[in-house]
Design an enzyme around this catalytic site. Structure first.
Site, PDB file in Angstrom:
ATOM      1  N   GLY A 108       0.896  -1.525  -0.149  1.00 23.56           N
ATOM      2  CA  GLY A 108       0.089  -0.249  -0.025  1.00 23.56           C
ATOM      3  C   GLY A 108       0.748   1.365   0.070  1.00 23.56           C
ATOM      4  N   SER A 109       2.045   1.165  -0.552  1.00 18.98           N
ATOM      5  CA  SER A 109       2.944   2.411  -0.501  1.00 18.98           C
ATOM      6  C   SER A 109       2.205   3.453  -1.340  1.00 18.98           C
ATOM      7  CB  SER A 109       4.493   2.119  -0.829  1.00 18.98           C
ATOM      8  OG  SER A 109       4.397   1.501  -2.125  1.00 18.98           O
ATOM      9  N   ASN A 110       1.817   3.066  -2.248  1.00 14.89           N
ATOM     10  CA  ASN A 110       1.113   3.806  -3.510  1.00 14.89           C
ATOM     11  C   ASN A 110      -0.281   4.399  -2.783  1.00 14.89           C
ATOM     12  OD1 ASN A 110       2.383   4.202  -6.347  1.00 14.89           O
ATOM     13  ND2 ASN A 110       2.653   2.034  -5.869  1.00 14.89           N
TER      14      ASN A 110
ATOM     15  N   MET B  81      -3.785  -7.164  -7.015  1.00 13.27           N
ATOM     16  CA  MET B  81      -3.622  -8.348  -7.679  1.00 13.27           C
ATOM     17  C   MET B  81      -4.375  -9.764  -8.538  1.00 13.27           C
ATOM     18  SD  MET B  81      -0.377  -7.679  -7.312  1.00 13.27           S
ATOM     19  CE  MET B  81       0.732  -9.011  -7.947  1.00 13.27           C
ATOM     20  N   ARG B  82      -5.554  -8.924  -8.645  1.00 11.07           N
ATOM     21  CA  ARG B  82      -6.746  -9.547  -9.586  1.00 11.07           C
ATOM     22  C   ARG B  82      -6.907  -8.663 -10.801  1.00 11.07           C
ATOM     23  NH1 ARG B  82      -7.862 -14.192  -6.259  1.00 11.07           N
ATOM     24  NH2 ARG B  82      -7.241 -13.502  -4.235  1.00 11.07           N
ATOM     25  N   LEU B  83      -7.359  -9.720 -11.798  1.00 11.64           N
ATOM     26  CA  LEU B  83      -7.658  -9.257 -12.993  1.00 11.64           C
ATOM     27  C   LEU B  83      -9.148  -9.024 -12.876  1.00 11.64           C
ATOM     28  CD1 LEU B  83      -6.822  -8.579 -15.843  1.00 11.64           C
ATOM     29  CD2 LEU B  83      -7.218 -10.834 -16.463  1.00 11.64           C
TER      30      LEU B  83
ATOM     31  N   ASN C 110      -4.653   2.216 -13.632  1.00 16.86           N
ATOM     32  CA  ASN C 110      -3.675   1.378 -13.051  1.00 16.86           C
ATOM     33  C   ASN C 110      -2.378   1.687 -13.033  1.00 16.86           C
ATOM     34  OD1 ASN C 110      -2.764  -1.121 -11.870  1.00 16.86           O
ATOM     35  ND2 ASN C 110      -2.054  -1.925 -13.874  1.00 16.86           N
TER      36      ASN C 110
ATOM     37  N   HIS D 237       1.563   0.408 -13.467  1.00 18.69           N
ATOM     38  CA  HIS D 237       2.465  -0.776 -13.504  1.00 18.69           C
ATOM     39  C   HIS D 237       4.113  -0.260 -13.566  1.00 18.69           C
ATOM     40  CE1 HIS D 237       3.227  -4.632 -15.290  1.00 18.69           C
ATOM     41  NE2 HIS D 237       3.897  -4.052 -15.971  1.00 18.69           N
TER      42      HIS D 237
HETATM   43  C1  GRF Z   1       3.641  -1.142  -7.316  1.00 19.30           C
HETATM   44  O1  GRF Z   1       5.108  -1.479  -7.930  1.00 19.30           O
HETATM   45  C2  GRF Z   1       2.696  -0.941  -8.705  1.00 19.30           C
HETATM   46  O2  GRF Z   1       3.313  -0.659  -9.827  1.00 19.30           O
HETATM   47  C3  GRF Z   1       2.437  -2.758  -8.845  1.00 19.30           C
HETATM   48  O3  GRF Z   1       2.245  -3.203  -7.613  1.00 19.30           O
HETATM   49  C4  GRF Z   1       3.227  -2.458  -6.802  1.00 19.30           C
HETATM   50  C5  GRF Z   1       2.222  -2.063  -5.449  1.00 19.30           C
HETATM   51  O4  GRF Z   1       2.968  -1.600  -4.487  1.00 19.30           O
HETATM   52  N1  GRF Z   1       1.013  -2.690  -9.419  1.00 19.30           N
HETATM   53  P1  GRF Z   1       2.454  -1.113  -3.129  1.00 19.30           P
HETATM   54  O5  GRF Z   1       1.528  -1.884  -2.662  1.00 19.30           O
HETATM   55  O6  GRF Z   1       1.636   0.297  -3.688  1.00 19.30           O
HETATM   56  O7  GRF Z   1       3.621  -0.543  -2.231  1.00 19.30           O
END
Ligand code: GRF
Length: 194
Positions: A12-14, A87-89, A104, A106
């Site tokens: 969840g860092s994003n 992590m789900r499509l 999203n 990536h």
């Molecule tokens: C990130 O590298 C993002 O690009 C990818 O999954 C990772 C999630 O990292 N889709 P976090 O959970 O936000 O730390």
């Protein structure tokens, strides 16, 4: 005031970067949708007062799991859905229900290296440019229209660890900016219609 829902499965860092930036705006994160009860993202959401929507994909179909997500979203009515390490499509039906409203991030320069190991795959391929892609979600895996890409040149002293750090720095800098701009756009269009 525009709003989003964030979807995450792990660290969840994003999510945290989004929380930090959007808290200085009028925009809201309505909820965190999370398919992993162990995810650290849940602690981050709770620490910021963001409601968590736990969704189980175990012992039921993807469509059933998505029905529970849609019920939660119907209640909170976010303008856009922000996938941040989810992590789900998502099924075509779900994507169609939120067409061009799901984004999203990536950790590679699409269309190279889609899938769950974007950083490792870019590194192992020896790419001289590495970076991140922010894109709309379509029916494919990491295939939707690209909104923004940011990159850096691999240096001789780089390691997998150092490029991983640089990629996450790019993510945390640019994803919140893009999401804020999309939410600003929602507000602007609402203003134009009013
Ligand atoms: C990130 O590298 C993002 O690009 C990818 O999954 C990772 C999630 O990292 N889709 P976090 O959970 O936000 O730390």
């Amino acid at each position: 005031m525009a709003s989003c829902a964030v979807f995450a499965s792990g660290n969840g860092s994003n999510l945290q970067a989004l929380v930090d930036r959007l808290s200085a705006t009028s925009h809201a994160i309505r909820c965190l949708v999370c398919d992993n009860r162990q995810a650290y993202a849940i602690h981050r959401a709770e620490a910021s007062g963001i409601p968590v929507v736990p969704v189980s994909y175990r012992d039921r179909s993807r469509e059933e799991a998505e029905a529970s997500i849609r019920a939660a979203l119907a209640a909170s009515e976010p303008d856009i859905l922000v996938l941040a390490g989810f992590m789900r499509l998502l099924s075509p039906a779900f994507v169609d229900a939120f067409a061009m409203r799901i984004v999203n991030i990536h950790p590679a320069l699409l269309p190279r290296h889609p899938g769950t190991h974007g950083i490792e795959d870019s590194w192992a391929a020896g790419d001289s440019e590495l970076g991140v892609t922010i894109h709309y979600v379509d029916h494919g895996m990491d295939t939707g229209p690209i909104i923004l890409q940011k990159s850096f040149t691999r240096e001789a002293h780089d390691t997998l660890e150092s490029v991983t750090r640089k990629i996450h720095e790019l993510e945390h800098e640019h994803y919140p900016k893009v999401v804020q701009a999309l939410l600003d756009d929602v507000d602007r269009k609402r203003g134009e219609r009013a």
